[in-house]
Write an enzyme that holds these catalytic residues in place. Structure first.
Site, PDB file in Angstrom:
ATOM      1  N   HIS A  66     -21.687 -37.115   0.899  1.00 51.78           N
ATOM      2  CA  HIS A  66     -22.161 -35.911   0.217  1.00 51.78           C
ATOM      3  C   HIS A  66     -22.272 -34.749   1.196  1.00 51.78           C
ATOM      4  O   HIS A  66     -22.699 -34.916   2.341  1.00 51.78           O
ATOM      5  CB  HIS A  66     -23.507 -36.153  -0.476  1.00 51.78           C
ATOM      6  CG  HIS A  66     -24.626 -36.548   0.439  1.00 51.78           C
ATOM      7  ND1 HIS A  66     -25.479 -35.633   1.028  1.00 51.78           N
ATOM      8  CD2 HIS A  66     -25.051 -37.762   0.868  1.00 51.78           C
ATOM      9  CE1 HIS A  66     -26.373 -36.263   1.762  1.00 51.78           C
ATOM     10  NE2 HIS A  66     -26.138 -37.565   1.695  1.00 51.78           N
TER      11      HIS A  66
ATOM     12  N   ASP B 229     -23.981 -31.923   0.276  1.00 51.50           N
ATOM     13  CA  ASP B 229     -25.237 -31.204   0.049  1.00 51.50           C
ATOM     14  C   ASP B 229     -26.320 -31.724   0.981  1.00 51.50           C
ATOM     15  O   ASP B 229     -26.295 -32.875   1.422  1.00 51.50           O
ATOM     16  CB  ASP B 229     -25.680 -31.302  -1.416  1.00 51.50           C
ATOM     17  CG  ASP B 229     -25.925 -32.726  -1.880  1.00 51.50           C
ATOM     18  OD1 ASP B 229     -25.177 -33.624  -1.442  1.00 51.50           O
ATOM     19  OD2 ASP B 229     -26.846 -32.945  -2.690  1.00 51.50           O
TER      20      ASP B 229
ATOM     21  N   ASP C  42     -27.746 -36.567   8.070  1.00 53.31           N
ATOM     22  CA  ASP C  42     -27.604 -36.901   6.645  1.00 53.31           C
ATOM     23  C   ASP C  42     -26.822 -35.822   5.916  1.00 53.31           C
ATOM     24  O   ASP C  42     -27.398 -34.934   5.321  1.00 53.31           O
ATOM     25  CB  ASP C  42     -29.004 -37.060   6.043  1.00 53.31           C
ATOM     26  CG  ASP C  42     -29.006 -37.623   4.650  1.00 53.31           C
ATOM     27  OD1 ASP C  42     -27.956 -38.106   4.198  1.00 53.31           O
ATOM     28  OD2 ASP C  42     -30.067 -37.576   3.999  1.00 53.31           O
TER      29      ASP C  42
ATOM     30  N   GLU D 158     -25.939 -35.403  -4.256  1.00 54.34           N
ATOM     31  CA  GLU D 158     -26.595 -36.653  -3.875  1.00 54.34           C
ATOM     32  C   GLU D 158     -28.072 -36.436  -3.597  1.00 54.34           C
ATOM     33  O   GLU D 158     -28.895 -37.296  -3.916  1.00 54.34           O
ATOM     34  CB  GLU D 158     -25.918 -37.241  -2.630  1.00 54.34           C
ATOM     35  CG  GLU D 158     -26.222 -38.721  -2.402  1.00 54.34           C
ATOM     36  CD  GLU D 158     -27.500 -38.968  -1.607  1.00 54.34           C
ATOM     37  OE1 GLU D 158     -27.975 -40.118  -1.605  1.00 54.34           O
ATOM     38  OE2 GLU D 158     -28.030 -38.017  -0.983  1.00 54.34           O
ATOM     39  N   GLU D 159     -28.398 -35.288  -3.022  1.00 49.31           N
ATOM     40  CA  GLU D 159     -29.789 -34.998  -2.688  1.00 49.31           C
ATOM     41  C   GLU D 159     -30.565 -34.437  -3.880  1.00 49.31           C
ATOM     42  O   GLU D 159     -31.780 -34.262  -3.797  1.00 49.31           O
ATOM     43  CB  GLU D 159     -29.861 -33.999  -1.526  1.00 49.31           C
ATOM     44  CG  GLU D 159     -29.210 -34.472  -0.235  1.00 49.31           C
ATOM     45  CD  GLU D 159     -29.970 -35.598   0.442  1.00 49.31           C
ATOM     46  OE1 GLU D 159     -30.928 -36.114  -0.169  1.00 49.31           O
ATOM     47  OE2 GLU D 159     -29.603 -35.964   1.569  1.00 49.31           O
TER      48      GLU D 159
ATOM     49  N   GLU E 127     -23.865 -43.010   4.739  1.00 46.95           N
ATOM     50  CA  GLU E 127     -25.286 -42.711   4.931  1.00 46.95           C
ATOM     51  C   GLU E 127     -25.757 -43.187   6.306  1.00 46.95           C
ATOM     52  O   GLU E 127     -25.242 -44.175   6.838  1.00 46.95           O
ATOM     53  CB  GLU E 127     -26.126 -43.390   3.846  1.00 46.95           C
ATOM     54  CG  GLU E 127     -25.929 -42.834   2.455  1.00 46.95           C
ATOM     55  CD  GLU E 127     -26.551 -41.454   2.269  1.00 46.95           C
ATOM     56  OE1 GLU E 127     -27.239 -40.970   3.195  1.00 46.95           O
ATOM     57  OE2 GLU E 127     -26.340 -40.861   1.194  1.00 46.95           O
TER      58      GLU E 127
ATOM     59  N   HIS F 105     -34.010 -35.564   6.826  1.00 48.34           N
ATOM     60  CA  HIS F 105     -34.906 -34.796   5.957  1.00 48.34           C
ATOM     61  C   HIS F 105     -36.071 -34.166   6.727  1.00 48.34           C
ATOM     62  O   HIS F 105     -36.995 -33.627   6.112  1.00 48.34           O
ATOM     63  CB  HIS F 105     -35.456 -35.658   4.811  1.00 48.34           C
ATOM     64  CG  HIS F 105     -34.427 -36.063   3.813  1.00 48.34           C
ATOM     65  ND1 HIS F 105     -34.734 -36.376   2.506  1.00 48.34           N
ATOM     66  CD2 HIS F 105     -33.080 -36.226   3.906  1.00 48.34           C
ATOM     67  CE1 HIS F 105     -33.642 -36.711   1.849  1.00 48.34           C
ATOM     68  NE2 HIS F 105     -32.618 -36.627   2.694  1.00 48.34           N
TER      69      HIS F 105
END
Length: 407
Positions: A93, A95, A126, A160-161, A189, A379
């Site tokens: 992903h 995003d 990520d 995805e997020e 991931e 994150h």
């Protein structure tokens, strides 16, 4: 120079070449502030690179272009080289999650910065460096083996997020409708913990969320017989819920767990019995228990406690993903061998952690494994990844392609 020294020197040169190429592409992607669900041009960069490497690239758009929030339009990329089986697909992903207050970052989150041996930026771990590493690996692999067996594919989303309703799940539905099957799926991931490749995820627990609403009757705390307290009605049932044993897990999964994440009630006044209570809880469940079994056991507990109650309850359920498992086999072995060859690490298989888009791909029958950089800062403010790991990861990915697509 001995054969051992020659091989070690060749491997070092290969890692250096992979590292610079992966670093350059990572920086190009990280400069894009692609906060979910905005791709912000990342997939265009990838499409241009992959087209030059012989991939057929297709953008898939789902959602409402005029909408905001969870129904907003999402851009997805499906790229494929080859028309035969097996199909090894990299899923990722573009995003990223929001940065929070950028003043708290050591370096601007969308100005990729190399410092202290790390690449700092939102999305560094990520998972934009993972996408870059597999892109470089695929480019090198097809350049060296243009007549390779099978097919290589990329499934890249920008959802995805976020709510994950117009991303991978929709692309998979389209592929299934076209009878286009994925044999092996490598999800990029960040799976590693202490060192690159020390852990790969060969499965994930299921996730079943619930919102409980208990409705009673508002009244004065001095006159409880004229009211029905939803808090009292819910307390015993919730206590049993948290103490229940749902299963004992198995060799691959820990026992199913339940966590209550929020309880809300009250009117703001200290002398008023509220009318309603809302509680939010979530199951992370193993392959030993099904969604239907969890629902049935939960309702049985609440039915028992509410049988003689003046209050009533309702539960709204949301399944985020079923548990899936890829047993030890060809894909797991290919990953283990590639990691061992590059890093010398004997990797550990794990099903821990949250959900990933692998949950949408596994039900099609594909073998699914998650393998990426270390996840220590995902994150977080000051997200970063070790620069030295970038070339190694690209080399691992290339090794996996060699293990699966060469005779």
């Amino acid at each position: 120079m001995s054969d051992f020294d020659k091989n070690r020197n060749t491997q070092s040169q290969t890692q250096a070449t992979h590292q610079q190429a992966t670093l350059d592409l990572s920086i190009a992607l990280l400069e894009r502030p692609s906060v979910t669900p905005d791709d912000d041009g990342c997939q265009d960069i990838l499409s241009e690179r992959l087209t030059q490497a012989g991939f057929d690239c297709e953008f898939m758009y789902y959602g409402d272009r005029q909408a905001k929030g969870e129904h907003a339009e999402v851009k997805n990329l499906w790229a494929r080289r080859g028309n035969t089986n097996p199909v090894i697909c990299f899923a990722g992903h573009t995003d990223v999650v929001p940065t929070g207050d950028e003043k708290n970052w050591t370096y601007p989150p969308f100005t990729p910065t190399i410092a202290d041996g790390y690449l700092w930026a939102r999305g560094a771990a990520d998972m934009k460096t993972g996408i870059a590493a597999f892109t470089v690996a695929a480019e090198r692999f097809v350049a060296n083996h243009p007549e390779h067996n099978g097919s290589i594919a990329f499934l890249i989303t920008s959802d995805e997020e976020g709510p994950s309703i117009n991303g991978t799940v929709k692309v998979v539905e389209t592929l299934e409708a076209r009878n286009e099957k994925i044999t092996y799926c490598l999800v990029g991931e960040p799976s590693s913990t202490d060192t690159l490749g020390d852990i790969i995820k060969n499965g994930r627990r299921g996730s079943l969320g619930a919102v409980l609403t208990v409705t009673g009757k508002q009244g004065h705390v001095a006159y409880p017989h004229l009211a029905s307290n939803p808090i009292h009605a819910a307390m015993s049932a919730l206590a049993e819920l948290t103490n229940a044993t749902w299963d004992n897990g198995n060799d691959y999964f820990p026992a199913t767990s339940l966590q209550i994440s929020n309880i809300n009630s009250g009117t703001g006044a200290t002398n008023v019995i509220p009318e309603t209570l809302e509680a939010v809880f979530n199951f992370r469940f193993s392959t030993e228990t099904s969604e239907d079994e969890l629902k049935a056991k939960t309702h049985a507990i609440f039915d028992r406690y509410f049988a003689d109650s003046k209050a009533a309850y309702d539960i709204h359920w949301k399944l985020s993903g079923q548990p899936f498992l890829t047993p030890e086999g060809k894909l797991v072995s290919a990953c283990q061998q590639a990691i061992k060859s590059v890093t010398g690490t004997d990797t550990t298989l794990s099903t821990s952690g949250g959900t990933s888009d692998g949950r949408f791909i596994a039900p099609t029958g594909a073998q699914v494994v998650e393998l990426g950089v270390r996840n220590a800062t995902i994150h977080q403010v000051d997200e970063k990844v070790e620069v030295d790991d970038l070339g190694k990861l690209a080399q691992i990915y290339e090794g996996i392609l060699e293990n699966l697509l060469l005779d």
